[in-house]
Write a protein that holds these residues in place. Structure first.
Motif, PDB file in Angstrom:
ATOM      1  N   LEU A  86       1.111  -1.301  -0.513  1.00  0.00           N
ATOM      2  CA  LEU A  86      -0.388   0.044   0.170  1.00  0.00           C
ATOM      3  C   LEU A  86       0.827   1.433  -0.189  1.00  0.00           C
ATOM      4  O   LEU A  86       0.713   2.151  -0.662  1.00  0.00           O
ATOM      5  CB  LEU A  86      -1.328   0.147   1.269  1.00  0.00           C
ATOM      6  CG  LEU A  86      -1.784  -0.753   1.413  1.00  0.00           C
ATOM      7  CD1 LEU A  86      -2.806  -1.331   3.353  1.00  0.00           C
ATOM      8  CD2 LEU A  86      -2.940  -0.529   0.349  1.00  0.00           C
ATOM      9  N   LEU A  87       1.504   1.467   0.981  1.00  0.00           N
ATOM     10  CA  LEU A  87       3.056   2.262   0.557  1.00  0.00           C
ATOM     11  C   LEU A  87       3.626   2.675  -0.562  1.00  0.00           C
ATOM     12  O   LEU A  87       3.392   3.624  -1.197  1.00  0.00           O
ATOM     13  CB  LEU A  87       3.702   1.870   1.602  1.00  0.00           C
ATOM     14  CG  LEU A  87       3.114   2.434   2.914  1.00  0.00           C
ATOM     15  CD1 LEU A  87       4.702   2.465   4.405  1.00  0.00           C
ATOM     16  CD2 LEU A  87       2.950   4.017   3.450  1.00  0.00           C
ATOM     17  N   GLN A  88       3.388   1.530  -1.320  1.00  0.00           N
ATOM     18  CA  GLN A  88       4.089   1.310  -2.411  1.00  0.00           C
ATOM     19  C   GLN A  88       3.184   2.228  -3.122  1.00  0.00           C
ATOM     20  O   GLN A  88       3.352   3.368  -4.698  1.00  0.00           O
ATOM     21  CB  GLN A  88       5.288   0.119  -3.027  1.00  0.00           C
ATOM     22  CG  GLN A  88       5.257   0.302  -4.516  1.00  0.00           C
ATOM     23  CD  GLN A  88       6.060   1.489  -4.592  1.00  0.00           C
ATOM     24  OE1 GLN A  88       7.637   1.118  -3.858  1.00  0.00           O
ATOM     25  NE2 GLN A  88       6.813   1.246  -5.722  1.00  0.00           N
ATOM     26  N   LEU A  89       1.842   1.577  -3.497  1.00  0.00           N
ATOM     27  CA  LEU A  89       0.770   2.948  -3.957  1.00  0.00           C
ATOM     28  C   LEU A  89       0.341   3.840  -3.880  1.00  0.00           C
ATOM     29  O   LEU A  89       1.178   5.317  -4.717  1.00  0.00           O
ATOM     30  CB  LEU A  89      -0.129   2.137  -3.910  1.00  0.00           C
ATOM     31  CG  LEU A  89      -0.251   0.358  -4.453  1.00  0.00           C
ATOM     32  CD1 LEU A  89      -1.667  -0.488  -3.945  1.00  0.00           C
ATOM     33  CD2 LEU A  89      -0.574   0.285  -6.257  1.00  0.00           C
ATOM     34  N   LYS A  90       1.324   4.624  -2.350  1.00  0.00           N
ATOM     35  CA  LYS A  90       1.212   5.759  -1.924  1.00  0.00           C
ATOM     36  C   LYS A  90       2.107   6.666  -2.595  1.00  0.00           C
ATOM     37  O   LYS A  90       1.747   7.108  -3.371  1.00  0.00           O
ATOM     38  CB  LYS A  90       0.944   5.919  -0.837  1.00  0.00           C
ATOM     39  CG  LYS A  90       0.544   7.313  -0.143  1.00  0.00           C
ATOM     40  CD  LYS A  90       0.280   7.247   1.224  1.00  0.00           C
ATOM     41  CE  LYS A  90       0.062   9.028   1.743  1.00  0.00           C
ATOM     42  NZ  LYS A  90       1.063   9.532   1.022  1.00  0.00           N
ATOM     43  N   ARG A  91       3.007   5.950  -2.342  1.00  0.00           N
ATOM     44  CA  ARG A  91       4.365   6.978  -2.923  1.00  0.00           C
ATOM     45  C   ARG A  91       3.879   7.236  -5.126  1.00  0.00           C
ATOM     46  O   ARG A  91       4.643   7.825  -5.324  1.00  0.00           O
ATOM     47  CB  ARG A  91       5.399   5.785  -3.282  1.00  0.00           C
ATOM     48  CG  ARG A  91       6.178   5.324  -2.088  1.00  0.00           C
ATOM     49  CD  ARG A  91       7.825   5.603  -1.807  1.00  0.00           C
ATOM     50  NE  ARG A  91       7.191   3.941  -1.827  1.00  0.00           N
ATOM     51  CZ  ARG A  91       7.579   3.345  -0.807  1.00  0.00           C
ATOM     52  NH1 ARG A  91       7.506   3.886   0.686  1.00  0.00           N
ATOM     53  NH2 ARG A  91       7.563   1.633  -1.790  1.00  0.00           N
ATOM     54  N   ASN A  92       3.631   5.878  -5.437  1.00  0.00           N
ATOM     55  CA  ASN A  92       3.384   6.057  -6.693  1.00  0.00           C
ATOM     56  C   ASN A  92       2.436   7.280  -7.562  1.00  0.00           C
ATOM     57  O   ASN A  92       1.936   7.940  -7.955  1.00  0.00           O
ATOM     58  CB  ASN A  92       2.571   4.700  -7.389  1.00  0.00           C
ATOM     59  CG  ASN A  92       3.742   3.890  -7.767  1.00  0.00           C
ATOM     60  OD1 ASN A  92       4.764   3.892  -7.756  1.00  0.00           O
ATOM     61  ND2 ASN A  92       3.465   2.067  -7.114  1.00  0.00           N
ATOM     62  N   GLN A  95       3.953  10.481  -6.802  1.00  0.00           N
ATOM     63  CA  GLN A  95       4.413  11.176  -7.733  1.00  0.00           C
ATOM     64  C   GLN A  95       4.228  11.083  -8.837  1.00  0.00           C
ATOM     65  O   GLN A  95       3.886  12.063 -10.115  1.00  0.00           O
ATOM     66  CB  GLN A  95       5.805   9.711  -7.921  1.00  0.00           C
ATOM     67  CG  GLN A  95       6.769   9.553  -7.061  1.00  0.00           C
ATOM     68  CD  GLN A  95       7.300   8.107  -7.301  1.00  0.00           C
ATOM     69  OE1 GLN A  95       6.948   7.105  -8.821  1.00  0.00           O
ATOM     70  NE2 GLN A  95       8.170   7.786  -7.147  1.00  0.00           N
ATOM     71  N   ASN A  96       2.381  10.604  -9.032  1.00  0.00           N
ATOM     72  CA  ASN A  96       1.356  10.770 -10.251  1.00  0.00           C
ATOM     73  C   ASN A  96       0.978  12.123 -10.013  1.00  0.00           C
ATOM     74  O   ASN A  96      -0.111  12.287 -10.537  1.00  0.00           O
ATOM     75  CB  ASN A  96       0.411   9.865 -10.288  1.00  0.00           C
ATOM     76  CG  ASN A  96       1.316   8.550 -11.664  1.00  0.00           C
ATOM     77  OD1 ASN A  96       3.034   8.929 -11.834  1.00  0.00           O
ATOM     78  ND2 ASN A  96       1.272   7.339 -10.879  1.00  0.00           N
ATOM     79  N   LYS A  97       0.870  12.723  -8.276  1.00  0.00           N
ATOM     80  CA  LYS A  97       0.165  13.984  -8.272  1.00  0.00           C
ATOM     81  C   LYS A  97      -1.477  13.420  -8.116  1.00  0.00           C
ATOM     82  O   LYS A  97      -2.053  14.298  -8.663  1.00  0.00           O
ATOM     83  CB  LYS A  97      -0.030  15.392  -8.946  1.00  0.00           C
ATOM     84  CG  LYS A  97       1.975  15.965  -9.075  1.00  0.00           C
ATOM     85  CD  LYS A  97       2.001  16.930  -9.859  1.00  0.00           C
ATOM     86  CE  LYS A  97       3.328  17.704  -9.197  1.00  0.00           C
ATOM     87  NZ  LYS A  97       3.602  18.540 -10.624  1.00  0.00           N
ATOM     88  N   THR A  98      -1.573  12.738  -7.994  1.00  0.00           N
ATOM     89  CA  THR A  98      -2.963  11.488  -7.386  1.00  0.00           C
ATOM     90  C   THR A  98      -3.420  11.451  -6.114  1.00  0.00           C
ATOM     91  O   THR A  98      -1.908  11.117  -5.380  1.00  0.00           O
ATOM     92  CB  THR A  98      -3.465  10.225  -8.329  1.00  0.00           C
ATOM     93  OG1 THR A  98      -2.342   8.808  -7.784  1.00  0.00           O
ATOM     94  CG2 THR A  98      -3.274  10.912 -10.079  1.00  0.00           C
ATOM     95  N   SER A  99      -4.283  10.943  -5.544  1.00  0.00           N
ATOM     96  CA  SER A  99      -4.459   9.864  -4.459  1.00  0.00           C
ATOM     97  C   SER A  99      -5.006   8.669  -4.031  1.00  0.00           C
ATOM     98  O   SER A  99      -6.035   8.190  -5.043  1.00  0.00           O
ATOM     99  CB  SER A  99      -5.520  10.949  -3.505  1.00  0.00           C
ATOM    100  OG  SER A  99      -6.338  11.543  -3.970  1.00  0.00           O
ATOM    101  N   LEU A 100      -5.361   8.393  -3.088  1.00  0.00           N
ATOM    102  CA  LEU A 100      -5.031   7.075  -2.499  1.00  0.00           C
ATOM    103  C   LEU A 100      -6.750   7.047  -2.835  1.00  0.00           C
ATOM    104  O   LEU A 100      -7.200   7.914  -2.272  1.00  0.00           O
ATOM    105  CB  LEU A 100      -4.822   5.788  -1.650  1.00  0.00           C
ATOM    106  CG  LEU A 100      -3.247   5.490  -1.588  1.00  0.00           C
ATOM    107  CD1 LEU A 100      -2.920   5.019  -0.363  1.00  0.00           C
ATOM    108  CD2 LEU A 100      -2.790   4.601  -3.469  1.00  0.00           C
ATOM    109  N   SER A 101      -7.714   5.941  -3.687  1.00  0.00           N
ATOM    110  CA  SER A 101      -8.592   5.826  -3.146  1.00  0.00           C
ATOM    111  C   SER A 101      -9.336   5.502  -1.772  1.00  0.00           C
ATOM    112  O   SER A 101      -8.373   5.500  -1.015  1.00  0.00           O
ATOM    113  CB  SER A 101      -9.577   4.629  -3.900  1.00  0.00           C
ATOM    114  OG  SER A 101      -9.416   3.231  -3.392  1.00  0.00           O
TER     115      SER A 101
END
Length: 362
Positions: A86-92, A95-101
């Protein structure tokens, strides 16, 4: 067949005696465990049972806690792996200037809470396991003290057990030898009576089996310091008996033994008394020894020499070896019972000294 069946009788006799001895071994002796339960102080025995039970319980608890800790460690590892993903998804997403769902954010929060709960549970399990190990060490220390006290208290019981066990072994030896010694004495008496008789091989086989079983029983129950003296004395008695018998045989030989000696000496052309060569007839001028007898070349003779048959006396010991038969007038062997020409039988002395003195007087 006689030799084979004699060996079979000896083996079967030894086998039968072995079964009898094994039945005697079933007699109950002292029980060391029972003696400890009866004479060891009850408080020490009760303390040992309590400590043993506590130690088993602690071992079982330690095993269960270790299993729980293993499962908790596995769950913690799985939670940590989920958090890393999940932390890897948050870092991605950053970087893409988006947020987790919202679901991913909730999953990350739940994983963090689960990981922290498992970490806290693992710490509690470690503390519990540490306490259990300390309790186990304390019980083991008390158990060592209890075992030392039991060892000191059981020393006189051990001494008493050894004394009773030695008495039991002597009692078993007395029972076994009480059966075997009379059999051995009967076998010895029959052995002396039947030596060289019709049933000699049967007596030898059974006597050998009984004697071997007696030696095994003595070796099993008698201390080594006693057994070696018994064995040496027994061997000395047997050797002395055989030597005495041989000396008697030499001083007063039996008729059969003398006849066998005379027959062999006559057949090899030697004086039965002094072993001097019998030089008569065609061997008048021959010379030989026992070593050269088999290699000696036969001497050719003609009719007149072959019929040259007269009484003959050993020139060395003066013993009459060939004499005139009183019945048929032919020349016969002086030291053999029957005349080879007419079959007349004469009873003669079986003592070599008497024969020598009689022939010298003649």
């Amino acid at each position: 067949m006689v030799l084979g069946f004699s060996i079979a009788v000896g083996i079967l006799s030894f086998w039968l005696l072995g079964y009898i001895i094994s039945d005697i071994d079933r007699v109950q002796g002292p029980n060391y465990t029972q003696m400890l339960e009866e004479k060891l102080p009850q408080e020490l025995q009760e303390e040992r049972r309590v400590l043993t039970g506590q130690l088993e319980d602690l071992k079982q608890q330690i095993k269960m806690v270790e299993e729980r800790r293993r499962l908790t460690s596995q769950t913690t590892s799985d939670s940590q792996q989920t958090i890393n993903q999940l932390l890897q998804l948050k870092r991605n997403a950053d970087q893409n200037k988006t947020s987790l769902s919202e679901d991913q954010q909730d999953a990350l929060t739940d994983s963090l809470e689960t990981f922290l709960a498992h970490q806290k549970n693992a710490q509690a399990l470690n503390a519990e396991l540490s306490q259990l190990n300390e309790d186990r060490n304390d019980v083991q220390a008390k158990q060592r003290v209890n075992e030392s006290a039991i060892e000191v208290a059981s020393e006189p019981i051990e001494t008493e057990y050894q004394r009773r066990y030695a008495q039991h072994q002597w009692r078993l030896a007395a029972y076994k030898l009480g059966i075997l010694i009379p059999l051995l004495m009967v076998c010895g008496w029959v052995f002396v009576r039947q030596a060289g008789g019709t049933y000699a091989m049967l007596v030898y086989a059974i006597s050998g089996a009984v004697a071997m079983r007696v030696l095994l029983v003595m070796h099993e129950h008698f201390p080594a310091i006693y057994f070696k003296y018994i064995l040496i004395v027994l061997s000395l008695a047997i050797a002395t008996g055989v030597l005495v018998r041989l000396l008697r045989l030499v001083a007063k030989p039996s008729r059969d033994w003398l006849l066998r000696q005379y027959r062999e000496a006559y057949s090899h052309f030697f004086c039965p008394i002094c072993d001097y060569p019998i030089q008569r007839g065609p061997l008048k001028f021959a010379s030989w020894t026992r070593r050269s007898l088999k290699k000696h070349t036969p001497i050719p003779v003609d009719g007149p020499v072959a019929s040259f048959d007269h009484p003959y006396t050993c020139p060395c010991c003066e013993t009459s070896l060939f004499e005139t038969c009183e019945k048929c007038g032919g020349v016969r062997h002086s030291l053999l019972p029957a005349c080879e020409k007419c079959g007349d039988v004469q009873r003669r002395s079986t003592n070599a000294n008497e024969i020598g003195s009689r022939t010298k007087t003649t």
